[in-house]
Design an enzyme around this catalytic site. Sequence first.
Site, mmCIF file in Angstrom:
data_model
loop_
_atom_site.group_PDB
_atom_site.id
_atom_site.type_symbol
_atom_site.label_atom_id
_atom_site.label_comp_id
_atom_site.label_asym_id
_atom_site.label_seq_id
_atom_site.Cartn_x
_atom_site.Cartn_y
_atom_site.Cartn_z
ATOM 1 N N ASP A 24 10.289 14.998 9.257
ATOM 2 C CA ASP A 24 9.772 14.712 7.910
ATOM 3 C C ASP A 24 8.258 14.847 7.896
ATOM 4 O OD1 ASP A 24 9.874 14.121 5.246
ATOM 5 O OD2 ASP A 24 9.959 11.943 5.524
ATOM 6 N N ILE A 52 0.807 -1.233 0.000
ATOM 7 C CA ILE A 52 0.000 0.000 0.000
ATOM 8 C C ILE A 52 0.835 1.276 0.000
ATOM 9 C CG2 ILE A 52 -1.970 -1.090 1.125
ATOM 10 C CD1 ILE A 52 -1.009 0.069 3.767
ATOM 11 N N GLY A 53 2.142 1.188 0.142
ATOM 12 C CA GLY A 53 2.943 2.406 0.153
ATOM 13 C C GLY A 53 4.390 2.135 0.496
ATOM 14 N N VAL A 54 5.138 3.241 0.561
ATOM 15 C CA VAL A 54 6.564 3.168 0.874
ATOM 16 C C VAL A 54 6.859 4.176 1.959
ATOM 17 C CG1 VAL A 54 8.912 3.418 0.011
ATOM 18 C CG2 VAL A 54 7.154 2.456 -1.471
ATOM 19 N N GLY A 55 7.490 3.723 3.032
ATOM 20 C CA GLY A 55 7.907 4.620 4.090
ATOM 21 C C GLY A 55 9.313 5.126 3.851
ATOM 22 N N THR A 56 9.884 5.789 4.863
ATOM 23 C CA THR A 56 11.220 6.352 4.722
ATOM 24 C C THR A 56 12.261 5.265 4.553
ATOM 25 O OG1 THR A 56 10.537 8.190 6.117
ATOM 26 C CG2 THR A 56 12.898 7.888 5.779
ATOM 27 N N VAL A 97 5.466 -0.641 2.895
ATOM 28 C CA VAL A 97 4.316 -0.777 3.792
ATOM 29 C C VAL A 97 3.279 -1.671 3.114
ATOM 30 C CG1 VAL A 97 2.540 0.432 5.097
ATOM 31 C CG2 VAL A 97 4.770 1.522 4.721
#
Length: 745
Positions: free
Chosen positions: A159, A37-41, A45
């Site tokens: 951030d 569902i996404g990309v963190g730092t 994810v």
Amino acid sequence: MSTPTSNESTSSSSNNSDQRVLFPDIQRDDIQVGDHIGVGTFGAVFSGNWTLPDGSQRTIALKKVFVLEKEAEILSKIRHKNIIQFYGICKATGNDFFIVTEYAEKGSLYDFIHSEESQSFASSSGGNSFDVVVKWASQIASGIQYLHYDAVDTIIHRDLKSKNVVLDKNLVCKICDFGTSKDLTHSCTAPSWGGTAAWMSPEMILQSEGLTTATDVWSYGVVLWEILSKEVPYKDYSEFRIFTMITQSGITLAIPPSCPAPLKQLMSNCWKMTPKDRANMRQIQGELNRLAGNQKVMDECEKFMGLEDWKTEIEKQEKNVEKMRKDLEKRREQLEIREKALKQRMKVEQAVLDSARHPPEDVHQWSEHHTSHWVETVLGRVANDKKFLDRVNAAVFRNRITGARLLGMTQNDLEHLGVHKVGSRIELMKMIRKLADTQKALHNFPTLEQAKRIEMTLKTEKEAAGQLANDVDIVIIVGMYVRKMNATRRKFKFYADSDWIDDTDIPAKSKSKHASSLIKTVCFSVLDENTKKPINEPACSISSGMTTNPDWITVDTEDDVKIRVIVSVYYADIVTQPRNTEVIKVVTSLEESKILEERHVHLRLRRSSSSASISTPSPVIAPVYHPFGHLNNGFHHTTSSPQLRGFWHRKQTGMNRHGLTETELSSLQEQLRTPSPDKKVVDENVIIHVPKLTRRRRTTTTNSEDTEKSDTNNKTPESQARRVHVHGGKDKWNWKKGKSRPKFT
């Protein structure tokens, strides 16, 4: 199967010590990994399902990381309704871990405010859009305030942006992704790179100061701007451009003039360039509460939200930034031109200084630089005072003491120049007299090599002058080159060329087929017609065909282009009239390359006498005595007497006073010594009588038989005087009659 709190294991350690931190451990068998569902730092994810001990299912977010660093440690210390909830960690395959947190069904705030769902949210909920703005702004501010003031340790997120704020199913904002966060155990922490360009504060970009909680305040102001405008901050700029705009130009995000004052002031207080001047999160939270309690201001803000002023103001700012960029580009190009001109000037000055150390042999050709160096060299032998030498050098330039003036100087003149010490004046006058005497002594006695060189130069000039007609007609062509860099930017330069009016006008005796042989130098001056100021440095070049000004000039056609170019053409010495031609044109269009003018010029040339020869009085060179004790090579055009020139010419060509070379003279003498017949036929009709040469026997006395006969026949006083005598007045050999002659052994 175990609960999140009952089973704990050691999974990480802090960066600064060996202190072990305990995290809730979740069994891998209880976790089912779902979609990405996404990309963190620092990791990807995924969504997933967690089976609780009671058998119920809970939707979770799984962030896969390689090393458990600060993020898990920070999440384990904090708990707030506006911060994503941390459940624990789960061992993944290999050495990887899953950080297990609550799942936000509505995704990130960034995706929501830029989606169609955001447009219909206010109307479907029955409230106004600004109420939602204030609610979200307060929730985010509440979470950041907790990190700064109410957590176990003060935490700087570093951030904070709309992509790191998520919305749950009830549209409540929660702050997530603490991959770059830091504990703040003191007043500040050392700066390090982290964050995203458009949301980063100046001190984080420059990394020049310690980071404080004010860093998150700057980022919060950008998030608030996103919620209000529903636009992407600095959307059309690269990261490097954003860094430059913020740190060097101090440009912040555009705020329309129609924005209500309290709202505008709130964002401005977040964007102060100095961190200590910014508002803190408690002050921001209080301002939002006051704003929500003032219905009049809320209505004004709601009306403002219905306007389209944000896009207009953003476009206006983009135009201003683009104009600023062009101005900076122009300034950069101007600085480059100035730097290039400065380097050229320094190069010329260095060449002048080098030339001063090697002056021409003719003192009359010395400039102030040559004189200054010569005087400094002489005075440096008797005085080591640098200030004194600098004063004398300055006086030489101030009074323009050239070589010709130097030769005529007196002691009073030297005292006027600042040479006050008698010893220094005497030494300098002594060297000046020696310089003048050397110049005078060598005035008519050049070296053979120099004399030959000058005679050849004069001969060439006379031959060239005699090969052209008295009058010729040429055409001077002035034009310009234009390069289109983009829609509005142009580069251009000017050129000058020459040609005969017609091919039939080329002089028949001319060795050169080009009209440029009559041109010595071409100079270009480019000015702004509006300001009358030069656009670049005037440039001169020696003509060798077509000439151009060396540098390209860059302008923007959006401006009122009006450029004046002055092209000055200076003719060679062979041209008597006119000595120069000037072409002035004003350019108002830079769309294409073109010819600006074709100027017809009638030239009158200098002619030389056909009877002129090398023996005509020619200049000679006088070497100059240099204080270093050697002679320099150079030229000085003076005239010597015909006798001297004839002597030096014969000596140079190897001829004696009879007009014969040494080889020819030796050959003739050898022929005269060789016996030959009386007559030698050279031609059938020409007979040359050559007298037969006989060797006569040398006599040892003057009263020999032949002499007596001769004296008897011609007894004149002159004949008596012609008798050979030795020193003392007696005859060379004188024997008495009847005695034998002496014998020689």
